[in-house]
Design a protein around this motif. Structure first.
Motif, PDB file in Angstrom:
ATOM      1  N   GLY A  99      73.341  20.632  71.442  1.00 31.94           N
ATOM      2  CA  GLY A  99      72.717  21.244  72.614  1.00 31.94           C
ATOM      3  C   GLY A  99      73.331  22.570  73.019  1.00 31.94           C
ATOM      4  N   ASP A 100      74.665  22.669  72.924  1.00 34.74           N
ATOM      5  CA  ASP A 100      75.311  23.918  73.334  1.00 34.74           C
ATOM      6  C   ASP A 100      74.940  25.057  72.384  1.00 34.74           C
ATOM      7  OD1 ASP A 100      76.732  22.486  71.399  1.00 34.74           O
ATOM      8  OD2 ASP A 100      78.667  23.306  71.968  1.00 34.74           O
ATOM      9  N   LYS A 101      74.734  24.734  71.099  1.00 32.95           N
ATOM     10  CA  LYS A 101      74.356  25.771  70.133  1.00 32.95           C
ATOM     11  C   LYS A 101      72.916  26.239  70.369  1.00 32.95           C
ATOM     12  CE  LYS A 101      77.524  24.745  66.321  1.00 32.95           C
ATOM     13  NZ  LYS A 101      78.527  24.133  67.158  1.00 32.95           N
ATOM     14  N   LEU A 102      72.041  25.275  70.669  1.00 31.52           N
ATOM     15  CA  LEU A 102      70.645  25.629  70.944  1.00 31.52           C
ATOM     16  C   LEU A 102      70.553  26.572  72.140  1.00 31.52           C
ATOM     17  CD1 LEU A 102      67.590  25.154  70.386  1.00 31.52           C
ATOM     18  CD2 LEU A 102      67.709  23.279  72.023  1.00 31.52           C
ATOM     19  N   VAL A 103      71.222  26.218  73.225  1.00 30.27           N
ATOM     20  CA  VAL A 103      71.192  27.053  74.433  1.00 30.27           C
ATOM     21  C   VAL A 103      71.856  28.406  74.162  1.00 30.27           C
ATOM     22  CG1 VAL A 103      72.018  27.243  76.823  1.00 30.27           C
ATOM     23  CG2 VAL A 103      71.082  25.071  75.985  1.00 30.27           C
ATOM     24  N   GLY A 104      72.946  28.398  73.396  1.00 27.71           N
ATOM     25  CA  GLY A 104      73.619  29.651  73.048  1.00 27.71           C
ATOM     26  C   GLY A 104      72.723  30.595  72.272  1.00 27.71           C
ATOM     27  N   ASN A 105      71.851  30.049  71.423  1.00 29.26           N
ATOM     28  CA  ASN A 105      70.911  30.891  70.670  1.00 29.26           C
ATOM     29  C   ASN A 105      69.987  31.658  71.610  1.00 29.26           C
ATOM     30  OD1 ASN A 105      71.974  29.992  68.271  1.00 29.26           O
ATOM     31  ND2 ASN A 105      70.363  28.485  67.874  1.00 29.26           N
ATOM     32  N   GLU A 126      62.137  23.634  92.763  1.00 30.86           N
ATOM     33  CA  GLU A 126      62.129  22.403  91.963  1.00 30.86           C
ATOM     34  C   GLU A 126      62.027  22.670  90.466  1.00 30.86           C
ATOM     35  OE1 GLU A 126      59.486  19.286  93.096  1.00 30.86           O
ATOM     36  OE2 GLU A 126      60.066  19.356  95.214  1.00 30.86           O
ATOM     37  N   GLU A 127      61.098  23.522  90.070  1.00 32.68           N
ATOM     38  CA  GLU A 127      60.891  23.793  88.646  1.00 32.68           C
ATOM     39  C   GLU A 127      62.130  24.431  88.021  1.00 32.68           C
ATOM     40  OE1 GLU A 127      58.130  26.583  85.732  1.00 32.68           O
ATOM     41  OE2 GLU A 127      57.440  26.192  87.784  1.00 32.68           O
ATOM     42  N   THR A 128      62.729  25.385  88.731  1.00 31.05           N
ATOM     43  CA  THR A 128      63.915  26.072  88.224  1.00 31.05           C
ATOM     44  C   THR A 128      65.100  25.112  88.112  1.00 31.05           C
ATOM     45  OG1 THR A 128      63.156  28.111  89.295  1.00 31.05           O
ATOM     46  CG2 THR A 128      65.463  28.036  88.610  1.00 31.05           C
ATOM     47  N   VAL A 129      65.297  24.297  89.134  1.00 32.12           N
ATOM     48  CA  VAL A 129      66.415  23.339  89.133  1.00 32.12           C
ATOM     49  C   VAL A 129      66.228  22.302  88.027  1.00 32.12           C
ATOM     50  CG1 VAL A 129      67.554  21.512  90.455  1.00 32.12           C
ATOM     51  CG2 VAL A 129      66.996  23.681  91.570  1.00 32.12           C
ATOM     52  N   ALA A 130      64.996  21.865  87.807  1.00 28.97           N
ATOM     53  CA  ALA A 130      64.723  20.873  86.761  1.00 28.97           C
ATOM     54  C   ALA A 130      65.053  21.447  85.375  1.00 28.97           C
ATOM     55  CB  ALA A 130      63.263  20.436  86.817  1.00 28.97           C
ATOM     56  N   LEU A 131      64.664  22.689  85.116  1.00 30.90           N
ATOM     57  CA  LEU A 131      64.975  23.340  83.841  1.00 30.90           C
ATOM     58  C   LEU A 131      66.485  23.498  83.680  1.00 30.90           C
ATOM     59  CD1 LEU A 131      64.162  24.833  81.253  1.00 30.90           C
ATOM     60  CD2 LEU A 131      63.917  26.929  82.637  1.00 30.90           C
ATOM     61  N   TRP A 132      67.136  23.875  84.774  1.00 32.37           N
ATOM     62  CA  TRP A 132      68.596  24.060  84.780  1.00 32.37           C
ATOM     63  C   TRP A 132      69.309  22.752  84.435  1.00 32.37           C
ATOM     64  CZ3 TRP A 132      71.788  21.894  88.780  1.00 32.37           C
ATOM     65  CH2 TRP A 132      73.122  22.324  88.761  1.00 32.37           C
ATOM     66  N   LYS A 133      68.870  21.649  85.047  1.00 31.50           N
ATOM     67  CA  LYS A 133      69.489  20.344  84.769  1.00 31.50           C
ATOM     68  C   LYS A 133      69.276  19.937  83.319  1.00 31.50           C
ATOM     69  CE  LYS A 133      69.402  18.309  89.414  1.00 31.50           C
ATOM     70  NZ  LYS A 133      68.786  17.257  90.290  1.00 31.50           N
ATOM     71  N   LYS A 134      68.074  20.165  82.809  1.00 33.72           N
ATOM     72  CA  LYS A 134      67.763  19.759  81.439  1.00 33.72           C
ATOM     73  C   LYS A 134      68.611  20.520  80.426  1.00 33.72           C
ATOM     74  CE  LYS A 134      63.702  20.950  79.674  1.00 33.72           C
ATOM     75  NZ  LYS A 134      62.242  20.856  79.389  1.00 33.72           N
ATOM     76  N   MET A 135      68.675  21.840  80.566  1.00 31.41           N
ATOM     77  CA  MET A 135      69.415  22.639  79.583  1.00 31.41           C
ATOM     78  C   MET A 135      70.915  22.444  79.706  1.00 31.41           C
ATOM     79  SD  MET A 135      67.084  26.116  79.384  1.00 31.41           S
ATOM     80  CE  MET A 135      68.005  26.811  78.013  1.00 31.41           C
ATOM     81  N   ASN A 136      71.427  22.295  80.935  1.00 31.42           N
ATOM     82  CA  ASN A 136      72.854  22.026  81.109  1.00 31.42           C
ATOM     83  C   ASN A 136      73.228  20.674  80.509  1.00 31.42           C
ATOM     84  OD1 ASN A 136      73.578  24.403  82.299  1.00 31.42           O
ATOM     85  ND2 ASN A 136      73.759  23.607  84.372  1.00 31.42           N
ATOM     86  N   GLY A 137      72.314  19.691  80.635  1.00 35.42           N
ATOM     87  CA  GLY A 137      72.568  18.377  80.042  1.00 35.42           C
ATOM     88  C   GLY A 137      72.740  18.465  78.535  1.00 35.42           C
ATOM     89  N   TRP A 138      71.925  19.300  77.889  1.00 35.79           N
ATOM     90  CA  TRP A 138      72.070  19.515  76.447  1.00 35.79           C
ATOM     91  C   TRP A 138      73.461  20.070  76.121  1.00 35.79           C
ATOM     92  CZ3 TRP A 138      66.935  22.732  75.779  1.00 35.79           C
ATOM     93  CH2 TRP A 138      65.845  21.874  75.939  1.00 35.79           C
ATOM     94  N   VAL A 139      73.871  21.030  76.945  1.00 33.76           N
ATOM     95  CA  VAL A 139      75.156  21.692  76.702  1.00 33.76           C
ATOM     96  C   VAL A 139      76.323  20.725  76.868  1.00 33.76           C
ATOM     97  CG1 VAL A 139      76.722  23.507  77.511  1.00 33.76           C
ATOM     98  CG2 VAL A 139      74.273  23.979  77.323  1.00 33.76           C
ATOM     99  N   TYR A 140      76.280  19.895  77.906  1.00 36.19           N
ATOM    100  CA  TYR A 140      77.380  18.957  78.139  1.00 36.19           C
ATOM    101  C   TYR A 140      77.535  17.988  76.975  1.00 36.19           C
ATOM    102  CZ  TYR A 140      76.976  20.667  82.936  1.00 36.19           C
ATOM    103  OH  TYR A 140      76.912  21.471  84.036  1.00 36.19           O
ATOM    104  N   ASP A 141      76.426  17.530  76.432  1.00 43.47           N
ATOM    105  CA  ASP A 141      76.494  16.634  75.271  1.00 43.47           C
ATOM    106  C   ASP A 141      77.197  17.334  74.101  1.00 43.47           C
ATOM    107  OD1 ASP A 141      75.167  14.667  76.666  1.00 43.47           O
ATOM    108  OD2 ASP A 141      73.204  15.103  75.793  1.00 43.47           O
ATOM    109  N   GLY A 142      76.883  18.611  73.915  1.00 43.50           N
ATOM    110  CA  GLY A 142      77.515  19.387  72.844  1.00 43.50           C
ATOM    111  C   GLY A 142      78.991  19.605  73.088  1.00 43.50           C
ATOM    112  N   PHE A 143      79.333  19.960  74.335  1.00 40.32           N
ATOM    113  CA  PHE A 143      80.749  20.177  74.678  1.00 40.32           C
ATOM    114  C   PHE A 143      81.578  18.922  74.404  1.00 40.32           C
ATOM    115  CE2 PHE A 143      80.031  23.647  78.155  1.00 40.32           C
ATOM    116  CZ  PHE A 143      79.823  24.582  77.164  1.00 40.32           C
ATOM    117  N   ASN A 144      81.044  17.756  74.783  1.00 44.71           N
ATOM    118  CA  ASN A 144      81.804  16.513  74.644  1.00 44.71           C
ATOM    119  C   ASN A 144      82.173  16.235  73.189  1.00 44.71           C
ATOM    120  OD1 ASN A 144      81.824  16.020  77.393  1.00 44.71           O
ATOM    121  ND2 ASN A 144      79.985  14.754  77.351  1.00 44.71           N
ATOM    122  N   ILE A 145      81.261  16.563  72.283  1.00 50.31           N
ATOM    123  CA  ILE A 145      81.548  16.386  70.857  1.00 50.31           C
ATOM    124  C   ILE A 145      82.694  17.308  70.438  1.00 50.31           C
ATOM    125  CG2 ILE A 145      80.622  16.736  68.530  1.00 50.31           C
ATOM    126  CD1 ILE A 145      77.854  15.928  69.705  1.00 50.31           C
TER     127      ILE A 145
END
Length: 594
Positions: free
Chosen positions: A190-196, A244-263
């Motif tokens: 997830g962190d790589k996808l967002v970084g791209n 709402e729409e902006t916060v929802a997108l923010w939560k979704k993409m940050n969630g991807w990043v956190y999963d990547g960071f943990n690895i």
């Protein structure tokens, strides 16, 4: 060091008795190899108080010490240096006191003493971790472990930079160009996808700036008015307003990043006790900006931006709130510090592991917190470190020219495997055992190469140079530990047997090794005081060099008698334990076989 403390008191008594002078301090140094002795008293500083020849002063003190201190057996004076020889019994008694202590050199926290919170990593959620983050994580984690070993209760933490314009840039680029792709659909972390998409934003931004410049708009103006940048700024305002729409997108993409960071954190071998998020702490920062306005710590400009005037303190004026009411880094750092002390009342100080390009920022932050009246602000420390350079030049995240942390970890293991295969010492290992060993050696090489350098210095990172089984490297030290384990497997280790100076006499190499072991507790304390893992790293290398000299000159398993063999095996075991403890403070594992 107990010996030095005892000698210091005895030297002071000798000077008082012989010259009627009360010395405040006594200076010591290691005895030079060409002279007999184990520790040297430096006479020259005494000449300010004692009107006599330095050799005569040395002789007088030496005679007093031999006559009054049981463990001093002889001395010699060379010019202004008094070289003192310590008896074998002193070192053997010392060794018997620590040989079965698995945590030798470590101190437990004292009841009621304040804890320290160590911050490290602190990434942005718009890109994966890179080589710069690697140094940050390794340094912060190691300093936290060293502080714990020195007797301080420690909390390990990070502040996740999960809000701001840079996060909105990745979000906007994904919204425009992402076609709803996810880590699952692409197979990317997830962190790589967002970084791209952070890189994609920069590419599109540059195109738009060029297009505006082509119409005759000045470049600086074009940079400020590129439509994609204006849209990202608008997205930030929407986020702060709770759209709402902006916060929802923010939560979704940050969630991807956190999963990547943990690895990445798991692969790197670092962890945290608690996490903080700027999206939470910036609000508290805003509250204290308002409080500071009321108390006169801050002032408001005509455009409604809020500032702190630090010119009388030798600094400049610092903005703490933008004209549109949005927070800056300083706002959230104020809030984060205050929130941490609220959450952990036993914390009396904070250590911030952040690169030296932020030196000024932390000067300002610490001063503002003092002005806001926080007593604990005097115990804030910026663990400032130099950048990591590559032979190819500086890394830039927005241009995609970084050394990815995950790739680096994998490459180190691969290189370790190639070198190990060349050396041909892995007969009998299964493929799984080999892969585990390669990772242990590769990570050990990386961590040691980074941590053996004083934090303040820049590093030119050379992966090949770091994985060398000779010299001041992690693999060399790991190999020595594995060699000792091989000796212990062949020997009959008798930890319960206690030998006296009557039963065993020390070889000079054994004595040198014991002197090096004796230094370990002092090195741990100094490393904690200086926030410097380099002291631990280089001490461990010196210990390993001393052991290898001992190993080459003294037969361990082929000793002349059982007492000698037992003592040498016990000594080897204690060296191995000290290596393991020292490397543990650096976050480095030691393999049982190599």
């Amino acid at each position: 060091m107990i010996l030095q403390e005892t000698l210091s008191n005895q030297v002071k008594q000798a000077v008082k008795s012989s010259f009627n002078i009360a010395l405040e301090t006594v200076e010591f140094q290691a005895t030079r190899k060409e002279f007999a002795g184990d520790i040297t008293v430096v006479i020259f500083p005494m000449l300010r108080f004692i009107k006599s020849n330095p050799v005569q002063i040395g002789e007088t003190i030496g005679n007093y010490l031999v006559g009054n201190v049981v463990d001093i057996k002889a001395f010699n004076v060379v010019k202004g240096f008094l070289n003192v020889e310590i008896s074998d019994s002193y070192y053997i008694d010392f060794f018997n006191g620590i040989k079965n202590n698995k945590t030798y050199g470590f101190v437990s926290p004292k009841e009621g003493e304040k804890a320290v919170m160590v911050e490290y990593s602190s990434p942005n959620t718009n890109k994966p971790l890179h080589l710069g983050h690697v140094r940050n994580n390794l340094l912060g984690y190691s300093v936290a472990e060293i502080l714990k070993a020195a007797g301080t209760k420690v909390y390990k933490t990070q502040i996740i930079n999960d809000r701001g314009i840079h996060i909105c840039k990745s979000m906007l680029a994904w919204k425009r160009f992402g076609n709803e792709e996810t880590p699952k659909s692409t197979g990317l972390k997830g962190d790589k996808l967002v970084g791209n998409y952070y890189v994609k934003f920069d590419q599109e931004y540059k195109k738009e700036v060029e297009a505006l410049v082509a119409t005759g708009i000045p470049q600086e103006e074009a940079k400020k008015n590129a439509p994609i940048l204006l849209e990202a700024q608008d997205m930030l305002l929407k986020w702060e307003a709770g759209d709402e729409e902006t916060v929802a997108l923010w939560k979704k993409m940050n969630g991807w990043v956190y999963d990547g960071f943990n690895i990445t954190y798991k692969n790197l071998g670092v962890d945290f006790d608690t996490l903080y998020y700027e999206s939470n702490t910036y609000l508290l920062g805003k509250e204290f900006v308002a409080e500071g306005l009321r108390s006169g710590v801050f002032y408001k400009e005509e455009d409604s931006s809020v500032w702190c005037d630090l010119t009388e303190d030798g600094l400049d004026k610092k903005i703490v709130l933008r004209a549109d009411g949005t927070a800056v880094y300083m706002t959230q750092d104020i809030g984060t510090a205050i929130q941490r002390i609220k959450d952990y009342p036993d914390v009396g100080g904070l250590v911030y592991t952040v690169g030296n390009e932020q030196d000024y920022h932390f000067q300002v932050l610490f001063l503002i917190l003092k002005k806001l009246g926080f007593e604990w602000a005097k115990n804030l420390y910026h663990l400032s470190y130099g950048m990591v350079d590559l032979p190819s030049g500086k890394m830039k995240s927005r241009e995609g020219t970084v050394v990815d942390a995950d790739d680096l970890i994998d490459d180190m293991a691969t290189t370790a495997g190639e070198i190990s295969e060349e050396l041909g010492k892995l007969d009998g290992y299964s493929d799984n055992e080999k892969q585990t060993l390669y990772k242990t050696i590769g990570l050990g090489a990386l961590k040691y190469y980074v941590l053996k350098v004083d934090p303040k210095k820049r590093i030119l990172f050379d992966p090949k140079e770091s994985i060398d089984f000779q010299g001041n490297t992690g693999p060399f030290i790991q190999y020595t530990y594995a060699r000792i384990q091989s000796i212990l497997r062949k020997a009959d280790l008798k930890p319960a047997v206690t030998l006296s100076a009557v039963e065993v006499s020390l070889h000079p190499k054994e004595k040198e090794l014991l002197k090096q072991i004796q230094l370990f507790p002092e090195v741990v304390q100094n490393a904690a005081a200086q926030h410097s893992p380099a002291l631990i790293a280089n001490y461990t290398y010196d210990l390993v060099k001393e052991f290898n000299s001992f190993y080459q000159n003294v037969s361990i398993l082929g000793a002349d008698n059982d007492n000698e063999k037992t003592f040498r095996v016990q000594l080897s075991n204690t060296v191995a334990n000290t290596i393991k403890n020292g490397f543990g403070l650096l976050g480095i594992q030691v393999p049982e076989r190599m």
